[in-house]
Write a protein that holds these residues in place. Structure first.
Motif, PDB file in Angstrom:
ATOM      1  N   VAL A  14      64.572 -35.456  15.436  1.00 24.54           N
ATOM      2  CA  VAL A  14      65.391 -36.862  15.966  1.00 24.54           C
ATOM      3  C   VAL A  14      64.871 -38.035  15.455  1.00 24.54           C
ATOM      4  O   VAL A  14      65.661 -39.161  15.748  1.00 24.54           O
ATOM      5  N   ARG A  15      63.694 -38.053  15.188  1.00 29.35           N
ATOM      6  CA  ARG A  15      62.916 -39.043  14.893  1.00 29.35           C
ATOM      7  C   ARG A  15      62.822 -39.409  13.336  1.00 29.35           C
ATOM      8  O   ARG A  15      62.059 -40.433  12.844  1.00 29.35           O
ATOM      9  N   THR A  16      63.662 -38.805  12.524  1.00 31.08           N
ATOM     10  CA  THR A  16      63.584 -39.292  11.124  1.00 31.08           C
ATOM     11  C   THR A  16      64.565 -40.370  10.600  1.00 31.08           C
ATOM     12  O   THR A  16      65.611 -40.430  11.475  1.00 31.08           O
ATOM     13  N   GLN A  70      62.767 -41.109  27.901  1.00 35.56           N
ATOM     14  CA  GLN A  70      62.782 -40.651  26.627  1.00 35.56           C
ATOM     15  C   GLN A  70      61.679 -40.857  25.792  1.00 35.56           C
ATOM     16  O   GLN A  70      61.727 -40.562  24.495  1.00 35.56           O
ATOM     17  N   ASP A  71      60.840 -41.621  26.225  1.00 35.58           N
ATOM     18  CA  ASP A  71      59.667 -42.058  25.415  1.00 35.58           C
ATOM     19  C   ASP A  71      60.288 -42.810  24.125  1.00 35.58           C
ATOM     20  O   ASP A  71      59.842 -42.536  22.963  1.00 35.58           O
ATOM     21  N   HIS A  72      61.243 -43.515  24.456  1.00 37.80           N
ATOM     22  CA  HIS A  72      61.780 -44.377  23.057  1.00 37.80           C
ATOM     23  C   HIS A  72      62.226 -45.797  23.733  1.00 37.80           C
ATOM     24  O   HIS A  72      62.915 -45.790  24.631  1.00 37.80           O
ATOM     25  N   HIS A  73      61.699 -46.828  23.178  1.00 41.02           N
ATOM     26  CA  HIS A  73      61.846 -48.068  24.286  1.00 41.02           C
ATOM     27  C   HIS A  73      62.345 -49.111  23.245  1.00 41.02           C
ATOM     28  O   HIS A  73      62.068 -49.365  22.267  1.00 41.02           O
ATOM     29  N   PRO A  74      63.530 -49.555  24.067  1.00 48.34           N
ATOM     30  CA  PRO A  74      64.219 -50.736  23.424  1.00 48.34           C
ATOM     31  C   PRO A  74      63.483 -52.250  23.406  1.00 48.34           C
ATOM     32  O   PRO A  74      62.551 -52.326  23.976  1.00 48.34           O
ATOM     33  N   PHE A  87      67.753 -51.267  19.741  1.00 48.94           N
ATOM     34  CA  PHE A  87      66.843 -49.801  19.351  1.00 48.94           C
ATOM     35  C   PHE A  87      66.443 -49.943  17.948  1.00 48.94           C
ATOM     36  O   PHE A  87      67.493 -49.878  17.098  1.00 48.94           O
ATOM     37  N   ASN A  88      65.108 -49.472  17.476  1.00 52.44           N
ATOM     38  CA  ASN A  88      64.989 -48.930  16.162  1.00 52.44           C
ATOM     39  C   ASN A  88      63.824 -47.849  16.505  1.00 52.44           C
ATOM     40  O   ASN A  88      63.191 -47.790  17.552  1.00 52.44           O
ATOM     41  N   THR A  89      63.506 -47.420  15.412  1.00 51.10           N
ATOM     42  CA  THR A  89      62.409 -46.094  15.447  1.00 51.10           C
ATOM     43  C   THR A  89      61.303 -46.757  14.675  1.00 51.10           C
ATOM     44  O   THR A  89      61.205 -46.896  13.471  1.00 51.10           O
ATOM     45  N   HIS A  90      60.372 -47.329  15.419  1.00 49.65           N
ATOM     46  CA  HIS A  90      59.127 -48.067  14.483  1.00 49.65           C
ATOM     47  C   HIS A  90      58.303 -46.850  13.750  1.00 49.65           C
ATOM     48  O   HIS A  90      57.656 -47.334  12.974  1.00 49.65           O
ATOM     49  N   ASP A  91      58.155 -45.653  14.421  1.00 48.47           N
ATOM     50  CA  ASP A  91      57.455 -44.749  14.064  1.00 48.47           C
ATOM     51  C   ASP A  91      58.092 -44.361  12.369  1.00 48.47           C
ATOM     52  O   ASP A  91      57.105 -43.856  11.804  1.00 48.47           O
ATOM     53  N   VAL A  92      59.331 -44.664  12.069  1.00 50.62           N
ATOM     54  CA  VAL A  92      59.541 -44.232  10.895  1.00 50.62           C
ATOM     55  C   VAL A  92      60.326 -45.523  10.147  1.00 50.62           C
ATOM     56  O   VAL A  92      60.959 -45.207   9.253  1.00 50.62           O
TER      57      VAL A  92
HETATM   58  C1  LIG Z   1      53.715 -42.203  20.896  1.00 48.78           C
HETATM   59  C2  LIG Z   1      54.741 -42.591  21.368  1.00 48.78           C
HETATM   60  O1  LIG Z   1      55.694 -41.673  21.533  1.00 48.78           O
HETATM   61  C3  LIG Z   1      55.716 -43.325  20.324  1.00 48.78           C
HETATM   62  O2  LIG Z   1      54.983 -44.486  19.688  1.00 48.78           O
HETATM   63  C4  LIG Z   1      57.035 -43.691  20.494  1.00 48.78           C
HETATM   64  C5  LIG Z   1      57.245 -44.737  21.849  1.00 48.78           C
HETATM   65  N1  LIG Z   1      58.253 -45.198  21.903  1.00 48.78           N
HETATM   66  C6  LIG Z   1      58.993 -45.625  20.913  1.00 48.78           C
HETATM   67  N2  LIG Z   1      60.123 -46.415  21.004  1.00 48.78           N
HETATM   68  C7  LIG Z   1      61.024 -46.835  19.934  1.00 48.78           C
HETATM   69  N3  LIG Z   1      61.934 -47.496  19.892  1.00 48.78           N
HETATM   70  N4  LIG Z   1      60.623 -46.287  18.418  1.00 48.78           N
HETATM   71  C8  LIG Z   1      59.398 -45.724  18.623  1.00 48.78           C
HETATM   72  O3  LIG Z   1      59.182 -45.227  17.433  1.00 48.78           O
HETATM   73  C9  LIG Z   1      58.659 -45.113  19.470  1.00 48.78           C
HETATM   74  N5  LIG Z   1      57.632 -44.355  19.557  1.00 48.78           N
END
Ligand SMILES: C[C@H](O)[C@H](O)[C@H]1CNC2=NC(N)=NC(=O)C2=N1
Length: 112
Positions: A14-16, A70-74, A87-92
């Motif tokens: 889901v986070r790719t 959701q552990d996903h933060h806007p 929203f974006n996914t900073h991890d990717v």
């Molecule tokens: C470790 C933690 O699960 C990650 O850093 C999560 C937290 N919340 C997040 N929120 C968002 N919007 N993007 C992320 O990539 C993300 N990563």
């Protein structure tokens, strides 16, 4: 046995990062969400409007609770009568399925 196989399956990715084509296709399935920025900062964004500050802040708190679950933060931009949710996914460094799932969950907060 079936349960064993399910437990060993990898989690859905889901986070790719989605491709540009996948992002455009996904945007057609959510109402009012637009593309914002580009490159690593590309995001999806929607602005919600409210009658007053208390209603705006109630929404902000509901979004915060959902984001923690959701552990996903806007990113949120809050004014007296509006809240822009991005929203974006900073991890990717891109937009992923998680962003669209959370966008639908934010919309659902205001449904009914
Ligand atoms: C470790 C933690 O699960 C990650 O850093 C999560 C937290 N919340 C997040 N929120 C968002 N919007 N993007 C992320 O990539 C993300 N990563």
């Amino acid at each position: 046995m079936t349960q064993d196989i399910e437990q060993k399956s990898p989690p859905a990715p889901v986070r790719t990062a989605l491709t540009a084509t996948q992002i455009i296709a996904s945007l057609t399935k959510v109402n009012g969400w637009k593309l914002h920025g580009d490159g690593a900062d590309v995001a999806i964004e929607k602005t919600y409007r409210f009658d007053n500050f208390l209603k705006t802040m109630s929404f902000v708190n509901a979004v915060a609770y959902m984001a923690e679950q959701q552990d996903h933060h806007p990113e949120l931009l809050v004014t007296y009568g509006s809240c822009s949710v991005r929203f974006n996914t900073h991890d990717v460094h891109g937009v992923s399925r998680s962003d669209f799932e959370c966008a639908a969950l934010v919309d659902a907060l205001l449904a009914s």
